[in-house]
Scaffold this active site. Structure first.
Site, PDB file in Angstrom:
ATOM      1  N   LYS C  79       0.703  -1.400   0.163  1.00 29.88           N
ATOM      2  CA  LYS C  79      -0.103  -0.038   0.082  1.00 29.88           C
ATOM      3  C   LYS C  79       0.901   1.176   0.194  1.00 29.88           C
ATOM      4  O   LYS C  79       1.880   1.272   0.731  1.00 29.88           O
ATOM      5  CB  LYS C  79      -0.888  -0.086   1.268  1.00 29.88           C
ATOM      6  N   SER C 154      -9.843   1.739   2.835  1.00 31.19           N
ATOM      7  CA  SER C 154      -8.659   2.480   1.843  1.00 31.19           C
ATOM      8  C   SER C 154      -7.601   1.596   1.209  1.00 31.19           C
ATOM      9  O   SER C 154      -7.434   2.276   0.127  1.00 31.19           O
ATOM     10  CB  SER C 154      -8.124   3.652   2.702  1.00 31.19           C
ATOM     11  N   SER C 178      -9.835  -0.574   7.131  1.00 33.56           N
ATOM     12  CA  SER C 178      -9.124  -0.581   5.825  1.00 33.56           C
ATOM     13  C   SER C 178      -8.504  -1.647   5.052  1.00 33.56           C
ATOM     14  O   SER C 178      -8.227  -1.656   3.777  1.00 33.56           O
ATOM     15  CB  SER C 178      -8.415   0.895   5.392  1.00 33.56           C
TER      16      SER C 178
END
Lengths: 102, 480, 500
Positions: C79, C154, C178
């Site tokens: 990420k 996210s 997330s």
């Protein structure tokens, strides 16, 4: 809630003061949006007030732990170029910023 | 006419004597090239995290105990949020809600009736250094000082004059240095004081509106700023004006203070507990350990020097003026030297050498063992004090063993009576006028003659013998 | 055999046994990324040359006889809020465009030690603030199951990448769901570890007391293998747990030697949660409970404590911490910096840089966070939330006594169409209702696939466990996955070589 009128949770004045504190330059449109959003959100959030928390200790962390310490050993630093290379405005090995007036 | 009383409280910031910074392992050394003592943590790079330096808590505890503070059993760090270029995270890690120590006290030296209450002592990180670049009219930022550990010592408004404030600072400074908490070099910024000043009509109780004075970089400046600010407030009140609660910047050159515009006035710091740092639990075992290893405080040393070593009150006070002198004294005595001899030498020759060399006492490189040897040679009549002085001067620049030096250079005292008699005779012969003066009743002439003999012996002659011989031979001159 | 069809540990096994070379796996994944990423927008950055040279480096070590880890040579994605020297790290924000961190996050060092091949950085909501990747400065990632739908957020880019076969596993971060919510939306298994188990050093903070890095993969077993690589006690993170070594040992046990019979295990099912979700989700979660029952577990009732307070408490705390964490982005040292900074005064400089660099949702949360900390509001909002957090933590401790895990939906529905709640932040916040408790209490929680709805979109279930008992959760889900095949289903777009 000194600055809010009646049952209003956030006023336009508060929004503009908060924006200043957060160093955000918001135009009228944005100020309206965030005033409306914060009002809606906080109006929903205020339901937590039905719970009595007078005797409750606040939780600063998800669980209790303490005394994470390191020994006082100085280690050599990396060359300043490793960080200064990230900045656009550099002079004499220093970061350059607009004049800070006191 | 109305008389006023000045009310003073001090916020002292002191940099701790640690090797590494408070939350990362960068060096704290002063005076290095800009941004050469930095890492992701103290630069506040995204994702970097703080880890507390144990020694910071340890030194803070030491000071808290020495000032009778109550220790917070679980102490925490908070973030103080504000934007300024010397603060790369835009928050300073400090302590608001649970500072390490509270409710302490400090007794003043020259105002024995005045016990200054300490409101709190807390740990925090220092900020970077800004300089103005006149060429670009921009500011230049050096982050080396970012994350250097600080203690802030906040007094209650218990001081009543500039003299008291300076006494408080001097007492605190001495304590910090003797505890090994800080080197307190004001010129390097490792001791800084902000002063809160207010005035009130004599006899009234309520505190007046206070102003906070910043940017004084010497004790002298602090004294002047206090006097100036209290007078400014009194004048203002007498003219019917009002004091504004504000932060003012002292300008030492202009000897005036100016209200600061931006960062300090009307701020909302939005303090909140730092989620990156777990609380620090100060349990009894830790506190006891710090208490047991507590360095001796200056007043304790002073009284020990008087009682144990029979030094005068004056000497004891002088020798506890700074930790270096005290430690030099103690170490030299530990090497076998006589306490009175060491004291007299340090306060005499040592400090004199510093004055002539324009340096600090600790800058002289003479080791306690060498000093002890030198003093023992005087005591045992191996050398004269005059010889010792010149050997000492040589020792300032050279690593030598004073005993072998004296031996190799033939500096031992001349005790041989025949040799000395010859020397005295030749001096008297060459100083006909002085001899006549002496015989005519001028005692001073004898001192001159003794000095001449000492000079001729290059300081090595046994002064007691010389004294006796000069008298004897002068008497012989009386009988033609 | 299609390499991209294998699970991460299967691929790792083949590489370790020298049946295929690390470079082959790297080439396979490079080809997939090149074909599909332009459409899916899962990766914000990747570099073929960097991928190949890492694969070659790992292969050399393996050829020299070094034992790295079961996942050595397996390509994986990270990420974009986890600091890497190899790739820019931007948090999908204009504010950090071009920022190449001068240091690696501890998890990255651990992964490299383990022989991971890092293919690139994945799309996300800006500074992890969102549940759809719609707040990304670079536009949203798409859900490989249906490109009109969000992959979640996210960590949506990580989810899309793994689901579409562009990566065998990925790292996400979870502040309020997330990792778990995009895992549920994309049919993955994703673990939000116990707070403190995985180092946060180098994770660009959103809300420090809630953030945690974790794995997103195709099975519990893959997640366990990733946890073995990334978990470490880190002296650079004061909130890191001392438990990591013990955990690593039990992690392997859990998904290999775990007794498939769950006799004696107690799993709680809060009926009230099921009542609040869409029927397909309700059905799938109920069926999941039935599978656990068949495996021998006791299913017991449960009441989620202070359920209506969770979302408010979460947002009040997260936004407050964020307002501090994101204050450092001011255009002085790194990232987006103006060319004409010298023409502005200091305050204008800050305001200009921050207003131009942050997107709408980030500003909204900074406003909220600054507000609740500001003078006159702290006690009523922030302190109140901290006290409620204590009440929630205490209640879970009380109520979970004797219970191994709580089974819940991850989200009220399957992945919604893109931009469904664009102008209704509150509606978006409320959809986090089942995920935020794990962050508030620091407890581990795992999302795993449990069915496909009528629209062809995956549905996930979630187990919340005891602090530092992440291995139990992995074991429970592993047991479930030995009896079911939901986690093996792949979107049709994931077929090799087909453009997404």
């Amino acid at each position: 809630m000194s600055e809010a009128k009646n049952d209003e949770l956030v006023s336009r004045e508060v929004i503009s003061r908060i924006a200043k504190l957060a160093r955000l330059d918001l135009d009228d449109n944005e100020q309206n949006t965030y005033e409306h959003d914060l009002e809606t959100i906080l109006d929903h959030f205020k339901k937590i007030n039905v719970y009595d928390t007078k005797q409750v200790e606040p939780a600063y962390h998800p669980h209790d732990y303490e005394n994470k310490l390191r020994e006082d050993d100085a280690k050599p630093s990396r060359p300043p170029q490793d960080w200064l290379a990230l900045a656009k405005q550099v002079k004499d090995g220093c970061y350059m910023v607009p004049k800070a007036v006191e | 006419m109305t008389t006023y009383e000045t009310i003073i409280g001090l916020e002292v910031h002191t940099e701790l004597q640690t090797d590494s910074k408070i939350f990362c392992s960068c060096s704290t050394r002063f005076g290095q090239q800009p941004n050469t003592q930095c890492c992701p943590v103290c630069l506040g790079l995204p994702g970097a995290l703080p880890v507390l330096n144990r020694q910071v808590a340890e030194l803070a505890l030491r000071l808290c105990l020495a000032t009778d503070c109550s220790i917070t059993p679980v102490t925490r760090f908070d973030r103080k949020n504000y934007f300024y270029p010397d603060l790369p995270k835009a928050y300073q890690i400090s302590q608001l809600h649970e500072p390490i120590g509270r409710n302490g006290q400090l007794c003043l030296k020259d105002f024995p009736e005045r016990v200054v209450r300490i409101h709190e002592i807390h740990m925090e990180e220092d900020a970077g250094k800004l300089t103005h670049d006149p060429w670009s009219d921009q500011s230049l930022v050096d982050y080396n000082r970012c994350g250097v550990p600080l203690l802030e010592i906040v007094s209650e408004p218990d001081l009543r004059s500039a003299e008291e404030a300076l006494d408080y600072l001097a007492t605190l400074r001495k304590l910090l240095m003797f505890l090994g908490v800080s080197d307190c070099r004001m010129e390097q910024g490792s001791l800084r004081a902000d002063v809160n000043v207010s005035v009130r009509k004599t006899g009234t109780q309520a505190l007046g509106t206070r102003t906070e004075m910043k940017n004084m970089n010497s004790f002298k400046a602090i004294g002047r700023a206090i006097i100036h600010e209290s007078q400014r407030q009194i004048d203002l009140l007498n003219e019917g004006g009002m004091i504004l609660q504000e932060t003012r910047r002292w300008d030492e050159n202009k000897e005036m203070s100016f209200a600061m515009r931006s960062k300090e006035n009307a701020q909302d710091y939005r303090y909140f507990p730092d989620p990156d740092l777990p609380p620090v639990k100060l349990d009894k075992a830790w506190i006891d350990r710090v208490r047991q290893n507590m360095p001796e405080r200056p007043e304790q040393k002073q009284s020990r020097y008087q009682h144990e070593w029979r030094l005068s009150a004056y000497e004891a006070e002088q020798l506890t003026d700074e930790p270096f002198l005290a430690s030099l004294l103690e170490q030299t005595i530990a090497c076998g030297a006589n306490p009175a001899d060491v004291s007299s030498w340090i306060l005499g020759e040592w400090l004199q050498a510093c004055r002539s060399g324009n340096c600090d006492a600790s800058d002289l490189s003479v080791q306690p063992e060498s000093l002890a040897k030198l003093l023992e040679m005087i005591r045992n009549n191996v050398i004269t004090r005059t010889t010792a002085r010149s050997v000492f001067t040589y020792m300032l620049d050279h690593q030598i063993d004073p005993e072998s030096y004296v031996r190799e250079h033939g500096l031992a005292m001349v005790n041989d009576l025949d040799d000395l008699k010859q020397m005295v005779a030749s001096v008297l012969e060459a100083s006909e006028q002085s001899v006549k003066d002496y015989l005519a009743g001028k005692e001073k002439a004898k001192t001159y003659l003794i000095g001449q003999v000492m000079r001729k012996s290059r300081g090595k002659a046994n002064p007691a013998h010389v004294n006796k011989l000069v008298e004897e031979l002068l008497e012989q001159h009386r009988q033609p | 055999m299609q390499l991209t069809e294998l699970s991460a540990w299967q691929l790792g096994d083949l590489i370790r046994k020298k049946e295929i070379r690390a470079l082959d796996a790297a080439e396979a994944v490079v080809a997939e990324i090149k074909t599909k990423n332009e459409k899916l927008n899962a990766f914000l950055s990747y570099d073929e040359a960097v991928i190949r040279s890492q694969a070659e480096g790992v292969q050399e070590k393996l050829d020299a006889g070094q034992v790295l880890s079961p996942l050595a040579g397996v390509p994986m994605a990270v990420k974009d809020n986890i600091s890497t020297r190899l790739y820019p790290t931007t948090c999908a924000s204009d504010m950090l465009q071009g920022y190449l961190p001068p240091y690696d996050a501890t998890v990255i060092e651990n992964l490299q030690q383990a022989g991971a091949v890092i293919t690139g950085k994945t799309n996300m909501d800006e500074f992890a603030m969102g549940c759809s990747t719609e707040t990304s400065f670079r536009g949203p990632a798409l859900n490989p199951w249906n490109q009109g739908h969000t992959p979640g957020g996210s960590s949506g880019g990580s989810a899309a990448a793994v689901a579409a076969g562009l990566s065998w596993y990925a790292l996400g971060s979870d502040t309020g769901g997330s990792i778990r919510q995009p895992s549920a939306y994309c049919n993955l298994t994703g673990l939000k570890p116990s707070y403190g188990l995985v180092s946060r050093y180098g994770l660009i903070a959103y809300a420090s007391s809630l953030d945690q890095i974790g794995p997103m993969a195709r099975s519990a077993r893959d997640c366990a293998a990733v946890m073995d690589c990334i978990t470490s006690q880190d002296s650079k993170d004061s909130t890191s747990s001392d438990h990591s070594t013990a955990f690593k040992a039990s992690c392997y046990e859990a998904t290999t030697g775990f007794n498939i019979s769950l006799k004696g295990r107690k799993i709680a099912l809060p009926e009230q949660a099921l009542a609040q979700v869409d029927p397909a989700v309700r059905r799938a979660v109920s069926e999941t409970a039935a599978v656990f029952k068949d495996l021998g577990a006791d299913i017991v009732p449960f009441d989620l404590p202070y359920q209506d307070a969770s979302v408010p408490v979460y947002y009040l705390i997260a936004c407050a911490e964020a307002s501090g964490n994101l204050a450092r982005y001011d255009g002085v040292q790194y990232g987006r910096q103006p060319d004409n900074g010298h023409e502005m005064d200091l305050t204008a400089f800050y305001e200009h840089n921050r207003s131009a660099g942050f997107g709408k949702e980030v500003k909204r949360r900074l406003m909220l966070g600054t507000f609740v900390l500001s003078s006159g509001y702290y006690d009523a909002w922030y302190l109140k939330a901290l006290k409620m957090r204590r009440m929630i933590i205490d209640s879970y401790n009380e109520m979970m006594r004797g219970i191994d895990a709580v089974l819940m939906p991850v989200t009220p529905s399957a992945a919604p169409p893109l931009y469904q709640h664009e102008d209704d932040p509150l509606a978006r916040y409320i959809s986090d209702t089942f995920t935020v408790d794990a962050n508030l209490t620091g407890r581990p929680a795992i999302a795993f696939p449990c069915g496909i709805n009528a629209g062809g979109l995956p549905v996930g279930a979630q187990l919340t466990g005891h602090l530092l008992a992440d291995d139990i959760l992995l074991g429970l889900v592993h047991a479930y996955q030995t009896q079911t095949s939901h986690h093996e289903k792949r979107p049709s777009s994931a077929r090799k070589g087909e453009p997404a």
